[in-house]
Every structure is written in C-alpha cells, then in structure tokens.
Design a protein around this motif. Sequence first.
Motif, short mmCIF file in Angstrom:
data_model
loop_
_atom_site.label_atom_id
_atom_site.label_comp_id
_atom_site.label_asym_id
_atom_site.label_seq_id
_atom_site.Cartn_x
_atom_site.Cartn_y
_atom_site.Cartn_z
N ARG A 183 0.84 -1.21 0.00
CA ARG A 183 0.00 0.00 0.00
C ARG A 183 0.87 1.26 0.00
O ARG A 183 0.59 2.21 -0.70
CB ARG A 183 -0.93 0.02 1.21
CG ARG A 183 -2.05 -0.99 1.15
CD ARG A 183 -3.08 -0.68 0.08
NE ARG A 183 -3.82 0.50 0.46
CZ ARG A 183 -4.26 1.43 -0.37
NH1 ARG A 183 -4.06 1.30 -1.66
NH2 ARG A 183 -4.91 2.48 0.06
N ASP A 184 1.96 1.23 0.78
CA ASP A 184 2.88 2.37 0.83
C ASP A 184 3.54 2.61 -0.52
O ASP A 184 3.90 3.74 -0.85
CB ASP A 184 3.94 2.17 1.90
CG ASP A 184 3.38 2.25 3.31
OD1 ASP A 184 2.26 2.78 3.48
OD2 ASP A 184 4.05 1.77 4.26
N GLU A 185 3.71 1.53 -1.30
CA GLU A 185 4.29 1.65 -2.64
C GLU A 185 3.28 2.20 -3.65
O GLU A 185 3.63 2.49 -4.78
CB GLU A 185 4.79 0.29 -3.13
CG GLU A 185 6.01 -0.20 -2.37
CD GLU A 185 6.42 -1.60 -2.79
OE1 GLU A 185 5.76 -2.19 -3.68
OE2 GLU A 185 7.39 -2.10 -2.21
N GLY A 186 2.01 2.32 -3.24
CA GLY A 186 1.00 2.90 -4.12
C GLY A 186 0.07 1.89 -4.76
O GLY A 186 -0.73 2.26 -5.62
N ASN A 187 0.15 0.64 -4.37
CA ASN A 187 -0.75 -0.38 -4.93
C ASN A 187 -2.15 -0.22 -4.34
O ASN A 187 -2.32 0.26 -3.23
CB ASN A 187 -0.23 -1.79 -4.64
CG ASN A 187 1.04 -2.08 -5.40
OD1 ASN A 187 1.05 -2.09 -6.62
ND2 ASN A 187 2.13 -2.30 -4.68
N SER A 188 -3.14 -0.67 -5.10
CA SER A 188 -4.53 -0.61 -4.62
C SER A 188 -4.72 -1.57 -3.45
O SER A 188 -3.93 -2.50 -3.25
CB SER A 188 -5.50 -0.97 -5.74
OG SER A 188 -5.40 -2.34 -6.06
N LYS A 189 -5.80 -1.37 -2.71
CA LYS A 189 -6.12 -2.26 -1.59
C LYS A 189 -6.32 -3.69 -2.08
O LYS A 189 -5.83 -4.64 -1.47
CB LYS A 189 -7.38 -1.78 -0.87
CG LYS A 189 -7.20 -0.49 -0.13
CD LYS A 189 -8.50 -0.05 0.52
CE LYS A 189 -8.34 1.29 1.21
NZ LYS A 189 -9.58 1.73 1.83
N GLU A 190 -7.06 -3.82 -3.17
CA GLU A 190 -7.36 -5.15 -3.71
C GLU A 190 -6.09 -5.88 -4.14
O GLU A 190 -5.88 -7.04 -3.79
CB GLU A 190 -8.32 -5.02 -4.89
CG GLU A 190 -8.72 -6.34 -5.50
CD GLU A 190 -9.63 -6.18 -6.71
OE1 GLU A 190 -9.82 -7.18 -7.41
OE2 GLU A 190 -10.12 -5.07 -6.96
N LYS A 191 -5.24 -5.19 -4.88
CA LYS A 191 -4.00 -5.80 -5.36
C LYS A 191 -3.09 -6.16 -4.20
O LYS A 191 -2.51 -7.25 -4.16
CB LYS A 191 -3.29 -4.85 -6.33
CG LYS A 191 -2.02 -5.42 -6.91
CD LYS A 191 -1.43 -4.46 -7.92
CE LYS A 191 -0.17 -5.02 -8.55
NZ LYS A 191 0.39 -4.09 -9.54
#
Length: 91
Positions: free
Chosen positions: A22-30
Amino acid sequence: MPKNKKTPGPSVKDDHLYEKLRDEGNSKEKSARIANAAANTSRKAVGRKGGESPAYDDWSVADLRKRAAELQIEGRSSMRKPDLIDALRHH
C-alpha cells in the motif's frame, strides 16, 4: 504494525506485506491479493508466478474495456487505449 496504520482486516493474511505494498502505491485489492498469496506459499514463489497473459499493449480496445468492466473501473467507456492500459496496470 505502527500505531498510526489501520489494520487491513481479517481477510489479509500478511499485514506487514500488505502495508508495504500500500505504501508503494498499490490498490487495496491488489495488495491484499499479493499478501494473501505470499502467506499461502512463500514470497519467493509469488514472484515467480504469472507471466502467462499477453501484454495489455497487444490487447484490442474491446478486450481492454471488457477487462476494465470486470474490475469496475469507472470512465472506461470514454477511455482511449493508452488510458485503459494505464488504468488496468494501476488498478
């Protein structure tokens, strides 16, 4: 986990990896998908998995829109091919 972070919920098996993603910018789902896959096998095995689908650049616009519809990406009907590819890659 740090106190200022919310826990992702009981469905996420690896909270630490989830928060890193999440901190890297990925979506919650991914992030949840990757964290759960890593918890079920190993992080190294998850990295080797995949690579069987052709690149989005090779897909037709109709196929890209169909995939965007499956992922419920908003505004897909008015997106051009580069916009669809970007939305799919960053979903």
